[in-house]
Design a protein around this motif. Structure first.
Motif, PDB file in Angstrom:
ATOM      1  N   ARG A 170      50.431 -78.483  -5.196  1.00  7.05           N
ATOM      2  CA  ARG A 170      50.539 -77.301  -4.329  1.00  7.05           C
ATOM      3  C   ARG A 170      49.274 -77.167  -3.499  1.00  7.05           C
ATOM      4  O   ARG A 170      48.190 -77.585  -3.914  1.00  7.05           O
ATOM      5  CB  ARG A 170      50.745 -76.023  -5.137  1.00  7.05           C
ATOM      6  CG  ARG A 170      52.172 -75.804  -5.594  1.00  7.05           C
ATOM      7  CD  ARG A 170      52.349 -74.422  -6.170  1.00  7.05           C
ATOM      8  NE  ARG A 170      51.435 -74.171  -7.279  1.00  7.05           N
ATOM      9  CZ  ARG A 170      50.957 -72.971  -7.593  1.00  7.05           C
ATOM     10  NH1 ARG A 170      51.268 -71.918  -6.854  1.00  7.05           N
ATOM     11  NH2 ARG A 170      50.167 -72.817  -8.621  1.00  7.05           N
ATOM     12  N   VAL A 171      49.435 -76.538  -2.330  1.00 11.53           N
ATOM     13  CA  VAL A 171      48.299 -76.207  -1.480  1.00 11.53           C
ATOM     14  C   VAL A 171      48.379 -74.714  -1.178  1.00 11.53           C
ATOM     15  O   VAL A 171      49.399 -74.219  -0.687  1.00 11.53           O
ATOM     16  CB  VAL A 171      48.306 -77.016  -0.165  1.00 11.53           C
ATOM     17  CG1 VAL A 171      47.148 -76.574   0.735  1.00 11.53           C
ATOM     18  CG2 VAL A 171      48.217 -78.510  -0.463  1.00 11.53           C
ATOM     19  N   LEU A 172      47.315 -73.996  -1.515  1.00 14.87           N
ATOM     20  CA  LEU A 172      47.250 -72.556  -1.266  1.00 14.87           C
ATOM     21  C   LEU A 172      46.491 -72.314   0.028  1.00 14.87           C
ATOM     22  O   LEU A 172      45.387 -72.838   0.212  1.00 14.87           O
ATOM     23  CB  LEU A 172      46.539 -71.840  -2.423  1.00 14.87           C
ATOM     24  CG  LEU A 172      47.060 -72.143  -3.840  1.00 14.87           C
ATOM     25  CD1 LEU A 172      46.225 -71.393  -4.867  1.00 14.87           C
ATOM     26  CD2 LEU A 172      48.525 -71.779  -3.955  1.00 14.87           C
ATOM     27  N   VAL A 173      47.064 -71.525   0.915  1.00 14.81           N
ATOM     28  CA  VAL A 173      46.463 -71.270   2.224  1.00 14.81           C
ATOM     29  C   VAL A 173      46.396 -69.765   2.441  1.00 14.81           C
ATOM     30  O   VAL A 173      47.378 -69.047   2.216  1.00 14.81           O
ATOM     31  CB  VAL A 173      47.277 -71.922   3.365  1.00 14.81           C
ATOM     32  CG1 VAL A 173      46.569 -71.715   4.701  1.00 14.81           C
ATOM     33  CG2 VAL A 173      47.505 -73.403   3.092  1.00 14.81           C
ATOM     34  N   ASN A 174      45.242 -69.280   2.879  1.00 16.39           N
ATOM     35  CA  ASN A 174      45.067 -67.885   3.298  1.00 16.39           C
ATOM     36  C   ASN A 174      44.866 -67.846   4.807  1.00 16.39           C
ATOM     37  O   ASN A 174      44.075 -68.616   5.348  1.00 16.39           O
ATOM     38  CB  ASN A 174      43.860 -67.247   2.599  1.00 16.39           C
ATOM     39  CG  ASN A 174      44.091 -67.064   1.120  1.00 16.39           C
ATOM     40  OD1 ASN A 174      45.181 -66.703   0.701  1.00 16.39           O
ATOM     41  ND2 ASN A 174      43.067 -67.338   0.316  1.00 16.39           N
ATOM     42  N   THR A 175      45.569 -66.947   5.459  1.00 14.86           N
ATOM     43  CA  THR A 175      45.516 -66.878   6.918  1.00 14.86           C
ATOM     44  C   THR A 175      45.026 -65.512   7.366  1.00 14.86           C
ATOM     45  O   THR A 175      44.953 -64.562   6.580  1.00 14.86           O
ATOM     46  CB  THR A 175      46.907 -67.131   7.525  1.00 14.86           C
ATOM     47  OG1 THR A 175      47.753 -65.998   7.241  1.00 14.86           O
ATOM     48  CG2 THR A 175      47.533 -68.382   6.941  1.00 14.86           C
ATOM     49  N   SER A 176      44.704 -65.439   8.631  1.00 13.17           N
ATOM     50  CA  SER A 176      44.422 -64.140   9.243  1.00 13.17           C
ATOM     51  C   SER A 176      45.723 -63.360   9.353  1.00 13.17           C
ATOM     52  O   SER A 176      46.820 -63.932   9.373  1.00 13.17           O
ATOM     53  CB  SER A 176      43.809 -64.335  10.632  1.00 13.17           C
ATOM     54  OG  SER A 176      42.637 -65.117  10.563  1.00 13.17           O
TER      55      SER A 176
END
Length: 427
Positions: A252-258
């Protein structure tokens, strides 16, 4: 001739009666009506003030409830957006058993995602069913009658995991690129895992033992705002996890965005991670929250609107009661006015004007008080106050309307009084 003369002489009589009726009951000048109603209100200042207080409380409660509800709904939705609408997850399928094909996503693939516009942080994660329940001990000595350890999950993660899960180091540090390059046998515990193992301080380099191996605990990660399940996990560097636990492939890849960039990043992240094989990846993106935002705000506003309207009805009943009592106390005055030529319409208009004036004053004071209370509550809670200008401007009008409706029945009752009966009534 006689018939014609009779008809000619009979024609003017109705017009004469209508003119006489108009002369007997002239329309009162609005300025006189206003001055009379104001004099009636000021004649009993204490009673008028108490009556106005009911409208102040009703209008003030209406403004406060709707204003606080809108402010609270905005705060709730804002927090919901900040925690949910900026989180994107990319699920990487496991390679087929016995396959020699390279992994779809490598540990360095996260670097390409971090370069995308709107991405604040990203981290790769590796877990498996075989490492989901591992017996972990805080020491290598097994004493009779004591628990041999705790069942925890063991995962591998990139060095940017704390930012990706929006967590903070409770103690110690997270492993860095040097630890990964040297294949160091170090581990970071989730805060719940550290509590279960009885590890609260890492200054003396405590160790954990599982699968017949020891790992030095260099830090405790807590405050998870994403992936709370990692709080009960043992987190290893990717190289160490591959060597010691067989966790080689990114799952899995966890991504946080604006805020507002999640949908765009969700479309671009698979291409950045696995060019040409992006269709094989599964993206979990936040749903469109516009409907949820409107639903939350509508529900909260509706609830508090009902409470405000109940308070407003209570104020209207107070105005109606006081106006009716005033009518009964001023029976002699009403009879005198009727005897001097005042029409029913003029008597009713005077009492309607008095009740409307009381409602208008209560609306103005209540609206001002409500706005002040909303601003104070928002300041105490460190919120941004949300005030509808239409509500603030419409509250005095609503107060006047409430006063008008509340004074309708007492005014009609005053208008129906006959001059003779009113003058004979005891004062």
């Amino acid at each position: 001739m006689t018939t014609g003369t009779g008809a000619d002489t009979a024609q003017p009589r109705p017009r004469g009666r209508r003119r006489a009726r108009r002369a007997e009951r002239p329309w009162i000048d609005p300025r006189d009506l206003w001055s009379e109603s104001l004099a009636g209100v000021l004649a009993r200042p204490v009673r008028s003030a108490l009556t106005t207080l009911g409208t102040v409380l009703g209008i003030g409660t209406l403004v406060i409830t709707i204003g606080v509800a809108s402010t609270a709904a905005n705060q709730i939705v804002g927090r919901f957006d900040a925690l949910t609408a900026t989180s994107v997850s990319v699920v990487v399928p496991a390679p087929a058993p016995g396959s020699t094909d390279p992994a779809l996503v490598g540990w360095r693939g996260v670097d390409a995602v971090e370069r995308l516009a709107g991405v604040e942080s990203a981290a790769a994660l590796s877990d498996s069913q075989s490492t989901a329940n591992v017996q972990v001990r805080a020491n290598d000595v097994v004493a009779p009658g004591e628990l041999s350890g705790q069942t925890l999950a063991v995962v591998a993660a990139g060095p940017s995991l704390p930012a990706a899960v929006r967590g903070t180091m409770a103690t110690g540090r997270f492993y860095d690129a040097g630890d990964i390059a040297r294949h160091e046998r170090v581990a970071v515990l989730g805060d719940q895992a550290a509590r279960l193992l009885g590890i609260g301080d890492v200054r003396h380099a405590p160790a954990v033992f599982f699968e017949g191996q020891s790992f030095t605990v260099i830090g405790v990660l807590g405050g998870f705002r994403r992936e709370q399940r990692l709080s009960t996990s043992v987190i290893l560097p990717p190289t160490t996890a591959a060597d010691r636990m067989g966790l080689k492939d990114v799952t899995r890849v966890l991504v946080n965005t604006s805020l507002g960039a999640a949908r765009q990043v969700a479309r671009q992240a698979p291409i950045a991670l696995a060019p040409g094989h992006e269709d094989a990846l599964t993206v979990v993106a936040p749903p469109d929250l516009s409907k949820a935002r409107k639903g939350v705000q509508g529900d909260v506003d509706g609830l508090f609107l009902v409470l405000g309207l109940v308070s407003l009805v209570v104020g209207a009943i107070g105005i109606a009661n006081v106006t009716l009592v005033t009518v009964m106390e001023r029976v002699g005055e009403i009879g005198l006015r009727r005897a001097l030529g005042a029409s029913r319409r003029q008597v009713a208009g005077q009492f309607l004007a008095e009740s409307t004036t009381i409602g208008l004053l209560g609306g103005v004071v209540g609206a001002a008080l409500g706005v002040v209370v909303v601003v104070v509550v928002a300041a105490v809670k460190h919120w941004t106050p949300v005030l509808d200008l239409r509500l603030a401007l419409g509250a005095p009008v609503a107060g006047a309307l409430v006063g008008l409706l509340a004074g309708l029945y007492p005014s009609l009752r005053a208008a129906r009084m006959e001059p003779v009966d009113a003058l004979r009534a005891p004062s």
